[in-house]
Design a protein around this motif. Structure first.
Motif, PDB file in Angstrom:
ATOM      1  N   THR A  28     -60.711   3.385 -31.492  1.00 20.35           N
ATOM      2  CA  THR A  28     -61.193   4.761 -31.352  1.00 20.35           C
ATOM      3  C   THR A  28     -62.710   4.782 -31.244  1.00 20.35           C
ATOM      4  N   ALA A  29     -63.369   3.942 -32.014  1.00 24.49           N
ATOM      5  CA  ALA A  29     -64.829   3.864 -31.969  1.00 24.49           C
ATOM      6  C   ALA A  29     -65.311   3.364 -30.605  1.00 24.49           C
ATOM      7  N   ARG A  30     -64.614   2.391 -30.035  1.00 24.45           N
ATOM      8  CA  ARG A  30     -64.982   1.895 -28.696  1.00 24.45           C
ATOM      9  C   ARG A  30     -64.902   3.016 -27.672  1.00 24.45           C
ATOM     10  N   THR A  31     -63.811   3.753 -27.716  1.00 20.07           N
ATOM     11  CA  THR A  31     -63.628   4.861 -26.785  1.00 20.07           C
ATOM     12  C   THR A  31     -64.732   5.904 -26.967  1.00 20.07           C
ATOM     13  N   ALA A  32     -65.045   6.210 -28.210  1.00 27.04           N
ATOM     14  CA  ALA A  32     -66.100   7.185 -28.507  1.00 27.04           C
ATOM     15  C   ALA A  32     -67.466   6.684 -28.034  1.00 27.04           C
ATOM     16  N   ALA A  33     -67.744   5.411 -28.266  1.00 25.20           N
ATOM     17  CA  ALA A  33     -69.032   4.840 -27.852  1.00 25.20           C
ATOM     18  C   ALA A  33     -69.183   4.896 -26.336  1.00 25.20           C
ATOM     19  N   LEU A  34     -68.127   4.568 -25.617  1.00 23.72           N
ATOM     20  CA  LEU A  34     -68.189   4.618 -24.159  1.00 23.72           C
ATOM     21  C   LEU A  34     -68.333   6.054 -23.661  1.00 23.72           C
ATOM     22  N   SER A  35     -67.663   6.971 -24.314  1.00 22.87           N
ATOM     23  CA  SER A  35     -67.768   8.381 -23.940  1.00 22.87           C
ATOM     24  C   SER A  35     -69.207   8.882 -24.102  1.00 22.87           C
ATOM     25  N   LEU A  36     -69.820   8.564 -25.228  1.00 29.56           N
ATOM     26  CA  LEU A  36     -71.210   8.980 -25.458  1.00 29.56           C
ATOM     27  C   LEU A  36     -72.168   8.279 -24.501  1.00 29.56           C
ATOM     28  N   LEU A  37     -71.919   7.003 -24.231  1.00 33.08           N
ATOM     29  CA  LEU A  37     -72.768   6.267 -23.289  1.00 33.08           C
ATOM     30  C   LEU A  37     -72.672   6.893 -21.901  1.00 33.08           C
ATOM     31  N   HIS A  38     -71.470   7.161 -21.429  1.00 27.38           N
ATOM     32  CA  HIS A  38     -71.306   7.769 -20.103  1.00 27.38           C
ATOM     33  C   HIS A  38     -71.964   9.142 -20.036  1.00 27.38           C
ATOM     34  N   HIS A  39     -71.864   9.891 -21.110  1.00 25.47           N
ATOM     35  CA  HIS A  39     -72.523  11.206 -21.166  1.00 25.47           C
ATOM     36  C   HIS A  39     -74.034  11.042 -21.048  1.00 25.47           C
ATOM     37  N   SER A  40     -74.599  10.092 -21.768  1.00 23.97           N
ATOM     38  CA  SER A  40     -76.048   9.870 -21.725  1.00 23.97           C
ATOM     39  C   SER A  40     -76.506   9.399 -20.352  1.00 23.97           C
ATOM     40  N   VAL A  41     -75.724   8.537 -19.734  1.00 32.32           N
ATOM     41  CA  VAL A  41     -76.071   8.055 -18.389  1.00 32.32           C
ATOM     42  C   VAL A  41     -75.980   9.210 -17.392  1.00 32.32           C
ATOM     43  N   GLN A  42     -74.922   9.995 -17.484  1.00 35.70           N
ATOM     44  CA  GLN A  42     -74.717  11.119 -16.576  1.00 35.70           C
ATOM     45  C   GLN A  42     -75.873  12.113 -16.663  1.00 35.70           C
ATOM     46  N   HIS A  43     -76.381  12.322 -17.871  1.00 36.02           N
ATOM     47  CA  HIS A  43     -77.475  13.277 -18.070  1.00 36.02           C
ATOM     48  C   HIS A  43     -78.850  12.615 -17.993  1.00 36.02           C
ATOM     49  N   ARG A  44     -78.872  11.366 -17.575  1.00 32.94           N
ATOM     50  CA  ARG A  44     -80.111  10.606 -17.360  1.00 32.94           C
ATOM     51  C   ARG A  44     -80.981  10.502 -18.612  1.00 32.94           C
ATOM     52  N   HIS A  45     -80.329  10.426 -19.766  1.00 31.35           N
ATOM     53  CA  HIS A  45     -81.073  10.195 -21.002  1.00 31.35           C
ATOM     54  C   HIS A  45     -81.666   8.796 -20.959  1.00 31.35           C
ATOM     55  N   LYS A  46     -82.758   8.621 -21.615  1.00 29.79           N
ATOM     56  CA  LYS A  46     -83.412   7.312 -21.602  1.00 29.79           C
ATOM     57  C   LYS A  46     -83.156   6.580 -22.907  1.00 29.79           C
ATOM     58  N   GLN A  47     -83.931   6.875 -23.924  1.00 32.64           N
ATOM     59  CA  GLN A  47     -83.794   6.166 -25.197  1.00 32.64           C
ATOM     60  C   GLN A  47     -82.402   6.344 -25.798  1.00 32.64           C
ATOM     61  N   LEU A  48     -81.851   7.532 -25.663  1.00 37.60           N
ATOM     62  CA  LEU A  48     -80.520   7.792 -26.210  1.00 37.60           C
ATOM     63  C   LEU A  48     -79.470   6.911 -25.521  1.00 37.60           C
ATOM     64  N   ALA A  49     -79.623   6.711 -24.221  1.00 34.27           N
ATOM     65  CA  ALA A  49     -78.689   5.841 -23.496  1.00 34.27           C
ATOM     66  C   ALA A  49     -78.769   4.414 -24.028  1.00 34.27           C
ATOM     67  N   LEU A  50     -79.948   3.953 -24.359  1.00 34.22           N
ATOM     68  CA  LEU A  50     -80.098   2.602 -24.916  1.00 34.22           C
ATOM     69  C   LEU A  50     -79.422   2.490 -26.282  1.00 34.22           C
ATOM     70  N   ILE A  51     -79.560   3.524 -27.086  1.00 34.71           N
ATOM     71  CA  ILE A  51     -78.899   3.526 -28.394  1.00 34.71           C
ATOM     72  C   ILE A  51     -77.389   3.503 -28.209  1.00 34.71           C
ATOM     73  N   ARG A  52     -76.900   4.325 -27.291  1.00 37.53           N
ATOM     74  CA  ARG A  52     -75.458   4.371 -27.023  1.00 37.53           C
ATOM     75  C   ARG A  52     -74.955   3.037 -26.476  1.00 37.53           C
ATOM     76  N   LEU A  53     -75.774   2.380 -25.656  1.00 33.63           N
ATOM     77  CA  LEU A  53     -75.408   1.064 -25.131  1.00 33.63           C
ATOM     78  C   LEU A  53     -75.263   0.064 -26.270  1.00 33.63           C
ATOM     79  N   LEU A  54     -76.196   0.069 -27.186  1.00 32.84           N
ATOM     80  CA  LEU A  54     -76.129  -0.862 -28.314  1.00 32.84           C
ATOM     81  C   LEU A  54     -74.899  -0.606 -29.174  1.00 32.84           C
TER      82      LEU A  54
END
Length: 100
Positions: A28-54
């Motif tokens: 469930t955590a993997r799915t959630a992490a990918l969901s947040l990462l995709h959201h950050s990438v879609q919205h062109r977040h910078k630092q937040l996308a890196l945190i989500r990637l980690l």
């Protein structure tokens, strides 16, 4: 993505990274992490996308090339050479793990 969904996803990631996390919680955590990462990438977040990637890397999630490319582009603009090398190394480890 609503604030409630983001909040619940963050809680799922926290529960899935705990030492006593069950396999279901980790999944469930993997799915959630990918969901947040995709959201950050879609919205062109910078630092937040890196945190989500980690978060996604920590959970051994299957990260797509688009997400990696966005995060590496962000890191090239703001990270040190060492941090960039670490990101490339993480990408290589994730790619080899996915090939298995």
């Amino acid at each position: 993505m609503t604030r409630t969904h983001i909040r619940l996803s963050k809680k799922a990631i926290h529960a899935g990274t705990a030492k006593q996390a069950s396999p279901a919680e980790v999944n469930t955590a993997r799915t959630a992490a990918l969901s947040l990462l995709h959201h950050s990438v879609q919205h062109r977040h910078k630092q937040l996308a890196l945190i989500r990637l980690l978060n996604a890397v920590q959970l051994s999630a299957d990260i797509d090339a688009v997400s990696w490319d966005h995060c590496l582009t962000v890191a090239k603009a703001s990270a040190s050479l060492r941090e960039l090398q670490l990101l490339y190394a993480m990408r290589g480890q994730c790619a080899s793990r996915q090939a298995l």
